[in-house]
Design an enzyme around this catalytic site. Structure first.
Site, mmCIF file in Angstrom:
data_model
loop_
_atom_site.group_PDB
_atom_site.id
_atom_site.type_symbol
_atom_site.label_atom_id
_atom_site.label_comp_id
_atom_site.label_asym_id
_atom_site.label_seq_id
_atom_site.Cartn_x
_atom_site.Cartn_y
_atom_site.Cartn_z
ATOM 1 N N SER A 278 -8.501 -55.256 -41.060
ATOM 2 C CA SER A 278 -7.788 -56.425 -40.554
ATOM 3 C C SER A 278 -8.787 -57.489 -40.148
ATOM 4 C CB SER A 278 -6.933 -56.053 -39.348
ATOM 5 O OG SER A 278 -7.734 -55.883 -38.185
ATOM 6 N N ASP A 279 -8.329 -58.728 -40.054
ATOM 7 C CA ASP A 279 -9.157 -59.756 -39.444
ATOM 8 C C ASP A 279 -9.088 -59.583 -37.929
ATOM 9 O OD1 ASP A 279 -10.794 -61.975 -39.067
ATOM 10 O OD2 ASP A 279 -9.787 -63.150 -40.615
ATOM 11 N N HIS A 280 -9.864 -60.358 -37.228
ATOM 12 C CA HIS A 280 -10.082 -60.178 -35.792
ATOM 13 C C HIS A 280 -8.763 -60.261 -35.010
ATOM 14 C CE1 HIS A 280 -11.706 -60.846 -31.759
ATOM 15 N NE2 HIS A 280 -12.891 -60.517 -32.219
#
Length: 774
Positions: free
Chosen positions: A292-294
């Site tokens: 996932s992104d942040h």
């Protein structure tokens, strides 16, 4: 007893020397070496069979060292088996104690992996990706990625969240600077070259990084160019225009995918099972790891598709998110979800299998310290000058520069007399590095001012004035400095705008020529830096207009991370260069071009609009029923009546200090048979007085099809170096595959009929010939 006797190095590791065991974790490496056999899946299956549920979930967590989790706490979490990898720990000395905790203190001694955003350089910063794409030189793109990998691996990093291959057709989007432009074909070529450079012969090699292609998917199409926004798009447009670069990067062997932050047709990418399972894994056959992104799993609550953390974690793991970056939802929610039966443990096992597989492919089971080494071998100074690749950075920056204007052969300048070097970006060591400059240090970058002084040393004189601040808007300055959490990047000159301009004009009047650097501070072309205007800030426009009154030759050097609306500059500058953010050696490279030591050869990978009202202005738009035709009445055609139609500078555009001619197209046959090939060729001649490179571009238009097709599409290009008077034949093969597209049923087909083949030096100036697919 552990089932390790049948384990050996994965395919591809044979070319990487196995570093001597450095810890208890050498049990993996010792058994691998002893057997001489290779069975990646056996090792993974054995580990999964022995892991507790908590240990499995720990492998799915990617944590950033720092305020989010200080090192002492992180070491405890790793030793307890609750962390699988980190990002933003970027030296061997930082990573060694973390790896020690994993392989010496945790129960199963599973190695960590260390990731970082190495996008366009590590310690040596190369031009931003948009600049690298401007080179149209895939060998150069690969070379810069290879050097970046060598430098980052030498700092103990195993993986990079790159390349960023989002198609960007709205330059208001701040992350335009991170990508390779607007065209599916060119961006796909850059994606392949980048992955090949980062991973080398194998991501397991000690000098390679595993590439994570990002942001999957469609992130560059966010509504209004506003970062993190929604995307609503037909499947046909996805398949035809936006998905190919991701597929190209994966087909080149990228081991990972970073998931986008946007929603797609109402479903966030982080919870989008169609995207991450049906398309990525089932249709494309991707076998690697997703991250996932942040904080994106937590953001599912704000998207409004999850009412609480339990639902968010469930949606993400069911969709196919293997690794959770920088949030606690997996840690907190997955144990109870599995124990309650709401999430089958098989889903957790699938994700863990991909994480362990990626670590195996990085070579970490063979030796967890293959990139970290031993403390005695750590560099005395991680920022030492000897660790940089300056010559290669200068070469890359030279080739990324695009000559937009050159009236009356203003350029190249003579290396004599006085040159006034003016502008808020002239002495900006931090801005020339651009966004996501990894471990690059501004103090080691060469500003334009320094580059000009070095070029004229002993031959002429450089006189300097700042002339203006990047912007006089206090609100904008505050925003840009808030984005930079280390220290303020935008430092204002306290003098009044009038005082600064007066000094600049006095300086310019005492010079033979003016070089003025204007554009955006790097924070203006960055994540979360979407703009409502693409013009230069008012302070810079006022400076340029004042300098024009001096009557001295005015050379505008643009520094920016997106196309700008530079209408006044186009009409009034005697010469203009697009230099993007040119990196560590940017100042020297720009000076090389200004003084003719390098003949510019860059071509735009994005179209420049005339105004923000023209957006989107990409070249390969779909055909329409009432197109505007230059030279014909405009009424009742698709155009804006207040200004001239078409881009200010078209895709593929770029001048040279020499001139080139392109002959009419020669076709080997007017008809193309299925499974056959015809060849289209032109003769390109250098008709000027300088040796120079140009990019010969090959486009195709489908004349009649079952669905509306673009006005033209890039299908190939060749970069060619010619001496004055030299000619060369350039040939492009055309096959059925060249003509394929996704029809209304998402079938990838080439339909019979007529095609217009176009070859030229940019997308607007082309020769044309017609052939028929039978």
């Amino acid at each position: 007893m552990r089932m390790l006797s049948t384990l050996a190095l994965a395919a591809g590791l044979a070319c990487a020397p196995l570093i001597a065991p450095t810890s208890v974790s050498s049990a993996y490496a010792a058994d691998i070496q002893a057997t001489g056999k290779s069975d990646k899946q056996a090792l993974i299956a054995d580990l999964i069979g022995r892991m507790t549920l908590d240990e499995k979930i720990g492998q799915l967590r990617l944590i950033s060292i720092g305020p989010e989790m200080p090192q002492p706490q992180l070491i405890k979490e790793i030793a307890a088996g609750r962390v699988g990898g980190t990002f933003n720990s970027i030296t061997q000395a930082e990573n060694r104690p973390l790896q020690d905790a994993a392989v010496m203190q945790s129960r199963l001694k599973i190695p960590m992996f260390f990731a970082y955003d190495v996008v366009h350089g590590h310690r040596t910063v190369f031009p931003i990706s948009l600049g690298l794409a401007s080179s149209w030189d895939m060998g150069l793109v690969e070379k810069t990625a290879r050097i970046s990998a060598v430098e980052a691996a030498a700092d103990g990093i195993d993986a990079t969240f790159a390349p960023m291959v989002d198609i960007s057709r709205d330059p208001r989007w701040g992350r335009t600077s991170e990508g390779f432009g607007e065209d599916p074909y060119l961006v796909s070529q850059c994606a392949r070259a980048s992955v090949k450079g980062f991973q080398g012969a194998s991501p397991a090699n000690a000098d390679s990084l595993m590439a994570f292609v990002k942001h999957f998917a469609l992130y560059g199409a966010v509504e209004g160019g506003r970062d993190y926004n929604t995307v609503d798009m037909s499947l046909q447009r996805m398949y035809q225009d936006y998905l190919p670069p991701y597929r190209a990067g994966l087909d080149a062997g990228a081991g990972g995918v970073m998931i986008a932050l946007n929603s797609i047709n109402g479903q966030p990418a982080t919870s989008n099972r169609w995207l991450l399972h049906d398309l990525l894994r089932k249709e494309w056959g991707f076998k690697g790891v997703t991250v996932s992104d942040h904080g994106a799993i937590d953001e599912l609550l704000r998207h409004g598709v999850a009412s609480n953390g339990r639902e968010a974690a469930k949606l993400a793991i069911e969709a196919g998110v293997d690794i959770s970056m920088a949030d606690t939802r997996y840690l907190e929610q997955l144990p109870t979800l599995v124990k309650s039966g709401a999430v089958p443990v098989a889903l957790i096992d699938d994700a863990v299998r991909e994480v362990l597989g990626a670590k195996y492919d990085m070579g970490l089971f063979a030796d967890p310290f293959r990139r970290i080494g031993v403390a005695a071998q750590d560099p005395a100074d991680v920022d030492a000058e000897s660790r940089l690749h300056r010559a290669e950075a200068r070469e890359a920056a030279r080739k990324s520069i695009v000559l937009l204007e050159n009236r009356n052969q203003t350029l190249p300048l003579r290396k004599s007399g006085k040159v006034a070097v003016i502008g808020p970006l002239t002495d900006a060591q931090i801005d020339i590095l651009g966004s996501w400059s990894a471990a690059g240090k501004p103090r080691q970058s060469v500003s334009l001012l320094q580059g000009m002084r070095d070029a004229l040393a002993g031959k002429g004189e450089v006189i300097y004035a700042r002339g203006a601040n990047v912007t006089d808007d206090a609100r904008v300055v505050g925003y840009l400095n808030f984005l930079n959490w280390d220290s303020p990047e935008v430092v204002q000159d306290k003098r009044s705008p009038g005082e600064m301009i007066d000094e600049a004009v006095r300086t310019a009047r005492d010079a033979d020529a003016i070089v003025v650097a204007v554009g955006e501070s790097r924070g203006m072309s960055h994540e979360a830096s979407s703009r409502t205007s693409l013009s230069l800030p008012g302070s810079q426009e006022a400076l340029l207009k004042a300098l024009k009154t001096t009557g001295k030759p005015l050379v505008v050097v643009l520094m920016n991370g997106r196309p700008l609306t530079v209408n006044w500059e186009k009409d009034n500058a005697d010469a203009m260069l697009e230099t993007w953010y040119a990196g560590t050696e940017g100042g020297h490279a720009i000076a090389d071009v200004l003084f003719g030591d390098e003949n510019p050869s860059g071509k735009l990978p994005v179209s420049f609009p005339r105004s923000i009202g023209q957006i989107p202005t990409y070249y390969n738009h779909l055909r329409i029923g009432r197109p505007f035709t230059p030279g014909k009445p405009a009424n009742y055609t698709s155009q804006y009546f207040e200004e001239e139609s078409g881009p200010l500078y078209p895709f593929g555009y770029g001048l040279s200090y020499t001139t080139f001619s392109v002959s009419e197209i020669r076709l080997s046959s007017p008809k193309l048979a299925r499974n056959g090939t015809i060849n289209a060729s032109v003769t390109v001649k250098n008709t000027g007085k300088y040796a120079g490179e140009t990019v010969v571009q090959f486009y195709v238009q489908d004349v009649t099809a079952s669905v509306v097709r673009p006005v033209k599409e890039l299908k190939g290009f060749r970069k060619v170096l010619l001496a004055p008077g030299e000619s060369r034949a350039i040939e492009f093969p055309v096959t059925e595959d060249t003509l394929k597209f996704y029809n209304a049923r998402l079938e990838y087909v080439a339909e019979p009929g007529d095609f217009n083949l176009q070859i030229g030096l940019d997308s607007a100036s082309v020769r044309e010939a017609r052939f028929t697919l039978e």
